[in-house]
Scaffold this active site. Structure first.
Site, short mmCIF file in Angstrom:
data_model
loop_
_atom_site.label_atom_id
_atom_site.label_comp_id
_atom_site.label_asym_id
_atom_site.label_seq_id
_atom_site.Cartn_x
_atom_site.Cartn_y
_atom_site.Cartn_z
CG ASP A 146 -106.89 -37.07 -21.67
OD1 ASP A 146 -105.76 -37.51 -21.39
OD2 ASP A 146 -107.35 -36.01 -21.19
NE ARG A 184 -106.53 -38.60 -8.05
CZ ARG A 184 -106.14 -37.92 -9.13
NH1 ARG A 184 -106.72 -38.14 -10.29
NH2 ARG A 184 -105.20 -37.01 -9.04
CG PHE A 203 -109.51 -33.70 -16.09
CD1 PHE A 203 -109.37 -33.94 -14.74
CD2 PHE A 203 -108.89 -32.60 -16.64
CE1 PHE A 203 -108.61 -33.09 -13.94
CE2 PHE A 203 -108.13 -31.75 -15.85
CZ PHE A 203 -108.00 -31.99 -14.49
CE1 TYR A 251 -99.85 -33.12 -14.43
CE2 TYR A 251 -99.17 -31.90 -16.38
CZ TYR A 251 -100.14 -32.23 -15.45
OH TYR A 251 -101.40 -31.69 -15.56
CE LYS A 252 -102.63 -36.36 -15.13
NZ LYS A 252 -102.74 -35.49 -13.96
#
Length: 417
Positions: free
Chosen positions: A203, A376, A134, A228-229
């Protein structure tokens, strides 16, 4: 469930009828007429969250005022929620805290890992990471490499092992790649990094709450993750940070704020770090956001992670099978082997991925797009059903076959993709 036989829509309904996680869907507020396949970017709102946040605002803040730091236990929220997340990632009580953002926490732990390796082996000069990691992780690593007189070495996933050598200071990886969903073997890569004399920073943004994670058993050194995922904590939810107990007290983390002080309410001008993971706190905890995150974490704790992973594999395998049989022109960008894939599936289209996703969203199937060519789709087994997979592919096939994605409205880029 790992190899679903679903050749008709009715087959999918039958799979849902025997799903041991089916009742957990009721934990969430899902909009009517929407198939949500973007929980890997933002989790769905838990039904308990609104009432809990209202309680914090109206009662604890409104009536309790500043007293609620003590009477409502606000001051303990980073550790309390952290101990709950620890159960999902194979950490122990008191080893993980919730604080700041994933990016800020990455800066903290990568700084600490570099200090440790430089103290033990001053000649080590490389941070190794995946080229498609990322971007914010790479930006932070690049800045720290420059600060420490090191190099950031970016490699393809299949080439990581050959770069774990005497130059390695830290191997920094996201366990599940955000673009492709590729799942790294945390235990094997950590062992290889240690054999080379380096440390690891992981991560867990796309793995915590989505699949079983065992930081302690993998002998990882440091980890950060997103709230928040798959943890369903809400937009901008605070993140978490973990340090292996063997490292936790070796160095101060660089953002030595008052909440990471050994005695913050003594208000001394000199900094004395708290013991253990508490020193990775920095500023005042965001109480309302922490309360919402706790509700989200509780939704995941309601499931058995092995059962959740089994359903995740079944959902993603079914999706791949249906897309490849019905949606010519899309190329699988995720690993085909389930054991090497997180809880998402990515397909690539060389020129029209963005408008195709916008047309699909307009039909009520929400995924997202990642440049330059990735459609995605995230699968959250707590609320995603097999019938959702079938219906989503039906809509995707119609988008492709109708050519409606060519309409100008679907080709106008929004700020968030």
């Amino acid at each position: 469930m790992t190899s679903p036989q679903a050749t008709t829509r009715q087959d999918c309904l039958a799979l849902d009828a025997h799903d041991p996680l089916a009742s957990l869907r009721e934990q969430f507020k899902l909009p009517e007429g929407v198939i949500y396949l973007d929980g890997n970017s933002l989790g769905v709102l838990p039904r308990s969250t609104a009432a809990r946040v209202q309680q914090v605002v109206a009662q604890e803040w409104g009536d309790g005022l500043i007293r609620s730091w003590n009477t409502a236990g606000w001051i303990d929220l980073p550790q309390r929620v952290g101990n709950k997340i620890a159960q999902l990632v194979g950490a122990g009580d008191g080893e993980l805290v919730v604080a700041d953002s994933t990016s800020v926490n990455l800066f903290k732990v990568l700084s600490a890992a570099l200090r440790i390796t430089r103290a033990d082996s001053p000649a080590r000069k490389c941070i190794v990471s995946e080229r498609s990691n990322f971007p914010t992780d790479l930006y932070i690593a690049e800045s720290l490499a420059r600060e420490h007189g090191m190099r950031l070495v970016l490699v393809e996933p299949e080439d990581i092992a050959q770069h774990l050598n005497a130059d390695l200071a830290v191997l920094m990886l996201t366990q599940v790649n955000y673009r492709t969903g590729r799942l790294h073997d945390m235990a094997a890569l950590t062992q290889a990094a240690h054999a080379a004399g380096g440390l690891t920073v992981w991560d867990l943004a796309h793995s915590a709450g989505a699949l079983p994670v065992d930081l302690r058993a993998s002998h990882a050194d440091f980890a950060v993750g997103c709230g928040y995922k798959y943890l369903n904590g809400g937009p901008g939810a605070p993140a978490f940070v973990w340090a292996n107990p063997r490292h936790a007290e070796r160095f101060w983390q660089p953002l030595s704020g008052w909440m990471g002080h050994a005695a913050p309410f003594e208000f001394t001008p000199d900094y004395r770090p708290a013991s253990g993971i508490a020193r990775y706190l920095c500023g005042t905890p965001p109480v309302i956001s922490l309360a919402a995150l706790e509700c989200g974490v509780d939704t995941v704790l309601a499931a058995d992670m092995t059962t959740l992973r089994r359903k995740s594999i079944a959902l993603t395998e079914l999706f791949i099978e249906l897309v490849e049989s019905r949606c010519a022109g899309l190329q699988l960008a995720s690993p085909r082997e389930a054991s090497k894939r997180g809880s998402q599936v990515s397909f690539a289209h060389p020129s029209a991925g963005y408008p195709m996703m916008q047309a699909l969203i307009a039909r009520g199937v929400i995924g997202d797009f990642r440049a330059p060519d990735i459609l995605r789709f995230g699968f959250t087994p707590l609320y995603t059903r097999f019938i959702d997979v079938w219906d989503a592919v039906e809509q995707l096939a119609q988008v492709l076959h109708s050519g409606e994605w060519r309409e100008p409205r679907f080709n106008q880029r929004s700020a968030v993709t």
